[in-house]
Motif scaffolding. Structure first.
Motif, PDB file in Angstrom:
ATOM      1  N   ARG A   1      54.635  76.844  51.638  1.00  0.00           N
ATOM      2  CA  ARG A   1      53.768  76.189  50.607  1.00  0.00           C
ATOM      3  C   ARG A   1      54.035  74.743  50.383  1.00  0.00           C
ATOM      4  N   LYS A   2      55.330  74.404  50.884  1.00  0.00           N
ATOM      5  CA  LYS A   2      55.766  73.037  50.735  1.00  0.00           C
ATOM      6  C   LYS A   2      55.376  72.237  51.677  1.00  0.00           C
ATOM      7  N   ASN A   3      55.130  72.626  52.933  1.00  0.00           N
ATOM      8  CA  ASN A   3      54.440  71.785  54.128  1.00  0.00           C
ATOM      9  C   ASN A   3      53.009  71.568  53.971  1.00  0.00           C
ATOM     10  N   LYS A   4      52.548  70.548  53.357  1.00  0.00           N
ATOM     11  CA  LYS A   4      51.079  70.271  53.138  1.00  0.00           C
ATOM     12  C   LYS A   4      50.572  69.063  53.758  1.00  0.00           C
ATOM     13  N   VAL A   5      49.387  68.795  54.223  1.00  0.00           N
ATOM     14  CA  VAL A   5      48.805  67.856  54.737  1.00  0.00           C
ATOM     15  C   VAL A   5      47.616  67.501  53.915  1.00  0.00           C
ATOM     16  N   TYR A   6      47.195  65.932  53.837  1.00  0.00           N
ATOM     17  CA  TYR A   6      46.243  65.382  53.209  1.00  0.00           C
ATOM     18  C   TYR A   6      44.938  65.552  53.869  1.00  0.00           C
ATOM     19  N   THR A   7      44.011  65.933  53.167  1.00  0.00           N
ATOM     20  CA  THR A   7      42.586  65.910  53.632  1.00  0.00           C
ATOM     21  C   THR A   7      41.849  64.779  53.562  1.00  0.00           C
ATOM     22  N   SER A   8      40.580  64.263  54.249  1.00  0.00           N
ATOM     23  CA  SER A   8      39.797  63.243  54.171  1.00  0.00           C
ATOM     24  C   SER A   8      39.575  62.798  52.689  1.00  0.00           C
ATOM     25  N   SER A   9      39.466  63.713  51.951  1.00  0.00           N
ATOM     26  CA  SER A   9      38.983  63.505  50.324  1.00  0.00           C
ATOM     27  C   SER A   9      40.178  63.106  49.522  1.00  0.00           C
ATOM     28  N   GLY A  10      41.335  63.245  50.205  1.00  0.00           N
ATOM     29  CA  GLY A  10      42.650  62.798  49.295  1.00  0.00           C
ATOM     30  C   GLY A  10      43.288  64.024  48.729  1.00  0.00           C
ATOM     31  N   GLY A  11      42.731  65.202  48.979  1.00  0.00           N
ATOM     32  CA  GLY A  11      43.358  66.417  48.329  1.00  0.00           C
ATOM     33  C   GLY A  11      44.376  66.879  49.241  1.00  0.00           C
ATOM     34  N   THR A  12      45.079  67.874  49.101  1.00  0.00           N
ATOM     35  CA  THR A  12      46.028  68.430  49.852  1.00  0.00           C
ATOM     36  C   THR A  12      45.689  70.159  50.463  1.00  0.00           C
ATOM     37  N   ARG A  13      46.200  70.429  51.360  1.00  0.00           N
ATOM     38  CA  ARG A  13      45.964  71.905  52.090  1.00  0.00           C
ATOM     39  C   ARG A  13      47.228  72.215  52.865  1.00  0.00           C
ATOM     40  N   PRO A  14      47.469  73.695  53.004  1.00  0.00           N
ATOM     41  CA  PRO A  14      48.652  73.977  53.774  1.00  0.00           C
ATOM     42  C   PRO A  14      48.375  73.689  55.118  1.00  0.00           C
ATOM     43  N   ILE A  15      49.478  73.581  56.026  1.00  0.00           N
ATOM     44  CA  ILE A  15      49.539  73.317  57.234  1.00  0.00           C
ATOM     45  C   ILE A  15      48.644  74.685  57.779  1.00  0.00           C
TER      46      ILE A  15
END
Length: 158
Positions: free
Chosen positions: A135-149
């Protein structure tokens, strides 16, 4: 005279053995040997059961001789009584040794618990990383939010 010395000697010997088991446990934790850790846990339980049984016997003996209150037995009352006894130097020495050994065993056990907690945390994080669920490793989405890898990019799939 109350035969406390044999019981306290038994408790002292069990505490000494417990201290040795705790040191062996620390070594087993360092080498991550599961079978040894389980065996040592069994030895610890046996020793602690022996100590509890001897202490219960000591307490019932002190109640029987009227030193402790049957409804509310207290070690503080025992220590007050013991301080007033001029001819129980051997028992006083054994009590002091047992208290010192008990403190040492508590410190060693707490150290082992900290080592075990660190190992468990590390193993959990490594397992999550391999599964791709960290859960620590997340990426940013195009809308600026985050989601898990995505789990598509795990080491296990490589």
């Amino acid at each position: 005279m109350i035969p406390l010395a044999p019981l306290l000697t038994q408790i002292k010997e069990n505490l000494e053995q417990l201290s040795e088991v705790l040191l062996r446990e620390r070594t087993a934790l360092a080498t991550a040997t599961p079978d040894d850790i389980l065996q040592l846990a069994s030895e610890k339980k046996t020793l602690l059961d022996n100590i509890d049984a001897a202490n219960a016997k000591r307490q019932s003996m002190l109640i029987k001789f009227g030193i402790l209150d049957a409804k509310n037995p207290s070690d503080e009352d025992f220590f007050k009584w013991l301080d007033k006894q001029p001819n129980l130097d051997e028992v006083k020495g054994l009590v002091s040794e047992c208290n010192g050994l008990l403190d040492r065993c508590k410190r060693e056990n707490n150290t082992n618990a900290q080592i075990l907690a660190t190992l468990q945390k590390r193993n959990k994080e490594m397992f999550e990383m391999l599964q791709g669920h960290n859960r620590k490793n997340k990426v940013y989405t195009s809308s600026g939010g985050t989601r898990p890898i995505s789990s598509k990019h795990t080491l296990g799939r490589a």
